[in-house]
Write an enzyme that holds these catalytic residues in place. Structure first.
Site: not given
Ligand code: GLN
Length: 599
Positions: A61, A138, A162
């Site tokens: 990532k 994400s 995410s």
């Molecule tokens: N969707 C969540 C956020 O926007 C989790 C994102 C993540 O785990 N990096 O914070």
């Protein structure tokens, strides 16, 4: 099949599926091929039961630092940044012989649930031409790269879901280990107290093998769990008869019926494997999402302060800090996308003197309640909490619940949603993040009545993500249950997931290739292994596997029923003038002829 041939196939899929926008940057193909070829000569590199990482392509990532490719976190502010060092997890992978496939697209700094908030454009998930679905976020780029066989496995990060959410949407496995087990050194921070490196793969075994390589103490990371604590982690339980908890609070009215039915199917499948099902309550769960969306932005607003174009980040052209604006306003205004700006404002507000008590402090309290909820239902005691152990006779080993409330929405639906809708997607993943406990998303089949006939016709599998959640440090148990669930609730599907040789999603190859056969054999072997273990468990339980309530508790904390059962067996043994062990062995020998178990 050689690693070189695999690598060639991954590279060819990278160009076939480039329109899905899974990668921000790709590694040099020539160097990939020469490394894969070199790995081919390593003995055991082809071992399939416990796969090694040598010569395997792993995507990273883009918020995890690598020296070879830029690390942008999909943000304009870092578009020109290349790290002078590799993150510890990347170094560990390279040391194990893995090959970095490229850097994957994501929501900027990890903030989002659909991988649409990226400076490099949204990630797309499509299983046939014309389809455009959300890849989840994400780590959407990592999930799509794995799902479309552009790499063998991928690293993501999971702060509030995410890794698990994109895994659920794209039909792959996504694992968030216990907080502090994998090093965060060299991982761009979003919310330090929640950030976890996670792993995505097409099956649980590949995820597990990456996890085993990365699971070690890193002195560079102050939140890395030290060896003394690691030695106390993990309960030693036989996985063949576990108590599975069903968190009833997750059965909300907004849960899509197809997901609910997939959940029920999964639970039944686990029950058929010899596990028992128990409902549990996690009352603080309903406040977990609100608490997360106070805590994560608060930490983010502080973490992102260093991107000012001086210490870090690309500086805006021209003069920054005019008399009518503040210094860095232009750089940060241009460098951060709208979602990141929203989080910074939100976080700065909840940390401000007038709002702190009502938001940040309250959210911390909720976090503790969520943690306590989990501690009160798990059989394993939380090794990080010193409070007096409370023994719950109705405690469970793991929880099984959906990863997301719905199947993946279309990208056009996502575009029309307001930010709150995206936040709602995290409702089932956030509680485990707040508690720092391990959780994995496993793709499971939909109920036949929920399968879209057009997709079935094209041979396309639609799957829902089911989450297995365990106590802190019970990562191995969570992975074992995930393997069990994967075998029991997911039909092998060589075309869409298990084989790395997807030539076109939705098209059955005319003749099954060798690797498809290999995969089927591997699964059969695994299923046989599971059955054998189940049999041996039955033997240990004196042929009474299904009737001993709470067998998971038997060794340490026998329940009244277990004690009664032991006494009964003991009396019979005495009658025959042999020991209990001998009597059990005798029962085992005549297994099947034993009296009918009472319910
Ligand atoms: N969707 C969540 C956020 O926007 C989790 C994102 C993540 O785990 N990096 O914070």
């Amino acid at each position: 099949m050689s690693l070189l041939k695999h690598a060639k196939q991954y590279l060819s899929n990278q160009s076939t599926y480039s329109h899905l926008n899974a990668f921000v940057s790709l590694a040099d193909p020539a160097s990939i091929l020469s490394r894969a070829e070199a790995a081919d000569s390593i003995p055991d590199a082809h071992e399939t039961t416990s796969p090694g990482l040598a010569g395997k392509l792993i995507a990273i990532k883009d918020n995890i630092c690598t020296t070879e490719l830029p690390t942008t976190a999909s943000s304009a502010i870092l578009k020109n940044f290349t790290s002078p060092y590799d993150a510890t997890v990347v170094k560990q992978l390279r040391d194990a012989g893995a090959i970095v496939a490229g850097k994957t697209n994501m929501d900027e700094f990890g903030m989002g649930s659909h991988s649409t908030h990226s400076h490099f454009g949204p990630v797309k998930f499509a299983r046939h031409s014309g389809e455009q679905l959300s890849a989840g976020g994400s780590s959407g780029g990592s999930a799509v790269a794995v799902a479309s066989a552009q790499c063998w496995a991928a690293l993501g990060t999971d702060t509030g879901g995410s890794v698990r959410l994109p895994a659920a949407y794209t039909g792959v496995v996504g694992f968030k280990p216990s907080y502090g087990l994998l090093s965060r050194w060299g991982v761009i921070a979003y919310a330090n107290s929640l950030d976890t490196v996670g792993i995505l793969g097409r099956d649980v075994e590949s995820v597990e093998s990456v996890f085993n390589k990365l699971n070690s103490y890193d002195p560079q990371d102050p939140t890395s769990i030290p060896p003394s604590t690691r030695s106390r982690l993990g309960s030693d339980r036989n996985i063949m008869s576990l108590r599975i908890g069903i968190p009833l609070d997750y059965n909300m009215s907004t849960l899509q019926p197809a997901v609910r039915r997939a959940w029920i199917r999964s639970l039944k499948a686990l029950q058929d494997c010899g596990h028992t099902l128990h409902s549990v309550h996690l009352p603080a769960t309903q406040h977990a999402l609100s608490a997360y969306y106070v805590l994560a932005p608060a930490e983010a607003s502080s973490n992102l302060a260093k991107y000012d174009g001086v210490r870090y980040g690309t500086r805006a052209e021209g003069i920054d800090g005019t008399p009518d604006s503040v210094l860095f306003a232009k750089t940060r205004g241009q460098g951060f996308g709208p979602e990141v700006q929203r989080r910074i404002l939100h976080g700065a507000f909840t940390l401000s003197a007038q709002a702190m008590d009502n938001y940040f402090i309250q959210a911390q309290k909720v976090r503790r309640l969520v943690q306590r909820d989990f501690d009160s239902i798990f059989y394993t005691l939380n090794p990080l909490v010193k409070s007096a152990p409370v023994l719950h006779m109705d405690a469970v080993d793991v929880l099984v619940c959906p990863t997301t409330p719905t199947l993946p929405p279309t990208l056009s639906d996502v575009e029309n949603q307001d930010p709150l809708n995206a936040y709602m997607n995290d409702v089932f993943t956030v509680p485990a993040s707040l508690a720092g406990i391990p959780a994995i998303s496993v793709p499971v089949d939909l109920d036949p009545s929920d399968r879209n006939p057009e997709l079935v016709e094209k041979g396309i599998e639609e799957r829902a993500g089911m989450q297995v959640i365990g106590q802190y440090g019970d990562d191995a148990l969570v992975l074992d249950v995930a393997k069990n669930l994967f075998v029991a609730a997911t039909r092998p599907s060589p075309y869409s997931r298990t084989s790395p040789f997807i030539t076109a999603w939705g098209k059955n190859p005319s003749s099954p290739a060798d690797e498809v056969v290999e995969e089927a054999e591997r699964r059969e072997k695994l299923a046989r292994w599971e059955t054998e273990k189940l049999e041996s468990r039955k033997v240990q339980a004196g042929g009474k596997l299904k009737v001993v309530p709470g067998y998971g508790l038997l060794d340490k904390y026998p329940s009244a029923a277990v004690k009664k059962e032991r006494k009964r067996l003991g009396a019979k043994a005495k009658e025959l003038g042999i020991t209990l062990e001998e009597y059990r062995a005798k029962l085992a020998a005549e297994e099947g002829k034993d009296e009918k178990p009472e319910q």
